[in-house]
Enzyme design. Structure first.
Site, PDB file in Angstrom:
ATOM      1  N   ASN A 169     -27.742  27.977 -19.308  1.00 40.43           N
ATOM      2  CA  ASN A 169     -26.852  27.179 -20.161  1.00 40.43           C
ATOM      3  C   ASN A 169     -26.108  26.085 -19.402  1.00 40.43           C
ATOM      4  O   ASN A 169     -25.575  25.148 -20.012  1.00 40.43           O
ATOM      5  CB  ASN A 169     -25.830  28.083 -20.870  1.00 40.43           C
ATOM      6  CG  ASN A 169     -26.429  28.896 -21.993  1.00 40.43           C
ATOM      7  OD1 ASN A 169     -25.900  29.940 -22.369  1.00 40.43           O
ATOM      8  ND2 ASN A 169     -27.554  28.445 -22.546  1.00 40.43           N
ATOM      9  N   TRP A 170     -26.088  26.173 -18.062  1.00 35.77           N
ATOM     10  CA  TRP A 170     -25.465  25.108 -17.273  1.00 35.77           C
ATOM     11  C   TRP A 170     -26.175  23.775 -17.474  1.00 35.77           C
ATOM     12  O   TRP A 170     -25.602  22.711 -17.206  1.00 35.77           O
ATOM     13  CB  TRP A 170     -25.466  25.461 -15.789  1.00 35.77           C
ATOM     14  CG  TRP A 170     -24.601  26.627 -15.422  1.00 35.77           C
ATOM     15  CD1 TRP A 170     -25.012  27.855 -14.997  1.00 35.77           C
ATOM     16  CD2 TRP A 170     -23.164  26.687 -15.418  1.00 35.77           C
ATOM     17  NE1 TRP A 170     -23.941  28.676 -14.754  1.00 35.77           N
ATOM     18  CE2 TRP A 170     -22.795  27.985 -14.992  1.00 35.77           C
ATOM     19  CE3 TRP A 170     -22.166  25.764 -15.743  1.00 35.77           C
ATOM     20  CZ2 TRP A 170     -21.461  28.380 -14.885  1.00 35.77           C
ATOM     21  CZ3 TRP A 170     -20.833  26.161 -15.633  1.00 35.77           C
ATOM     22  CH2 TRP A 170     -20.502  27.453 -15.211  1.00 35.77           C
ATOM     23  N   ASP A 224     -27.197  33.659 -31.218  1.00 38.52           N
ATOM     24  CA  ASP A 224     -27.896  32.379 -31.242  1.00 38.52           C
ATOM     25  C   ASP A 224     -27.660  31.642 -32.558  1.00 38.52           C
ATOM     26  O   ASP A 224     -27.435  32.262 -33.597  1.00 38.52           O
ATOM     27  CB  ASP A 224     -29.405  32.627 -31.057  1.00 38.52           C
ATOM     28  CG  ASP A 224     -30.160  31.353 -30.729  1.00 38.52           C
ATOM     29  OD1 ASP A 224     -29.532  30.385 -30.262  1.00 38.52           O
ATOM     30  OD2 ASP A 224     -31.382  31.320 -30.956  1.00 38.52           O
TER      31      ASP A 224
END
Length: 243
Positions: free
Chosen positions: A71-72, A23
Site C-alpha cells: 500500500n506504500w 476491500d
C-alpha cells in the site's frame, strides 16, 4: 431482522479467529463521486460494527488487514490520509476497547511506520494489555511474504537443525494466535492478496461483493452462517471426519 440472522448462528461452533480483508473503500467513494480517502473515512463504521458484533458473539480473535506493505505504492495523499485516520481511530476508540474488555495487538513491520504512529499504537496496546476479552489484531505494514521471510531468517539464526512446520510457526508474527478458521473479503475480489499466506492454508474463504464501508453486523452473521454450513476436512474424507 438483525436478530433473525443472529439467531441462526450456532454459538457452539463459532470460528475462534476471523480475519478480514477490508476491500472496496476507494471504489465505494468513487461510485459516489468522491475521493478515495472519503471511502477510508467511512470504513470506520464498518470496523466498529464488525468488532462489536464479533465480541458480542464470543469470537476470540479478530484480525483486520489495515495496511499492506504494497500500500506504500499508493498516492502519497492517500497514504498520509490513512495514517492520520489510523492515529485518530486509535485515540478515539480506545475508551470503547477498554469498556468492552477488548485487547489490542498488531502484526507486521510496524517499526517502519512513523514515530508518532508507533507511539500511538504502542500506547493503545499497552493500555489494553490486561483486557481478557476478544483480541483485536491490526495487520499494519503487513504481507504474508514478509511474515514468512522474517520468520525464516529468525529461525535460521536460532538453529542449524532441520526445520519443521511447528518451528516456523513459532517465528511468524502470529505466533501464539490460532490460525483463522474464516477469512472474509469484501469488495468483490476473489484473492487473498499476500495476506497470511501460511496461516490461511485451511481457512474457509468467504467473498462478498459488498464494499467494506457498507459492511454491517448482518453481513458478518451471514458469513459465519455460511462457514457453519461447511464441512472442514483438512485433507481427510467426509467419512473420516464424521466418525
Amino acid at each position: 431482522m438483525l436478530e433473525k440472522f443472529k439467531n441462526h448462528i450456532d454459538t457452539k461452533n463459532l470460528p475462534r479467529h476471523i480475519a478480514v480483508i477490508m476491500d472496496g473503500n476507494g471504489r465505494w467513494a468513487q461510485k459516489q463521486g468522491a475521493k478515495r480517502l472519503f471511502g477510508h473515512q467511512n470504513a470506520v463504521k464498518a470496523i466498529k460494527n464488525v468488532t462489536e458484533a464479533s465480541a458480542e458473539l464470543g469470537v476470540e480473535y479478530l484480525t483486520l488487514f489495515v495496511f499492506s506493505t504494497e500500500n506504500w505504492e499508493r498516492p502519497k495523499i492517500e497514504v498520509d490520509g490513512l495514517m492520520s485516520l489510523l492515529m485518530s481511530l486509535l485515540k478515539k476508540e480506545l475508551p470503547t476497547l477498554l469498556e468492552n474488555n477488548i485487547k489490542l495487538s498488531s502484526i507486521g513491520a510496524t517499526g517502519e511506520l512513523s514515530e508518532i504512529t508507533q507511539k500511538r499504537l504502542k500506547e493503545a496496546i499497552d493500555l489494553t494489555s490486561l483486557n481478557t476479552g476478544m483480541e483485536l489484531i491490526l495487520a499494519l505494514n503487513y504481507s504474508g511474504k514478509w511474515d514468512l521471510i522474517q520468520a525464516i531468517n529468525n529461525l535460521l539464526n536460532a538453529t542449524s537443525e532441520p526445520v519443521k512446520s511447528s518451528d516456523l510457526e513459532g517465528y511468524l508474527s502470529t505466533s501464539g494466535i490460532p490460525e483463522p478458521e474464516l477469512l472474509i473479503r469484501t469488495g468483490g475480489e476473489m484473492r487473498i492478496s499476500n495476506f497470511m499466506l501460511w496461516q490461511l492454508a485451511y481457512s474457509e474463504l468467504y467473498f462478498t461483493n459488498k464494499f467494506w464501508p457498507d459492511f454491517r453486523k448482518k453481513d458478518l452473521y451471514e458469513a459465519i452462517i455460511s462457514y457453519q454450513k461447511r464441512e472442514r476436512r483438512f485433507g481427510k474424507t467426509s467419512d473420516q471426519v464424521n466418525t
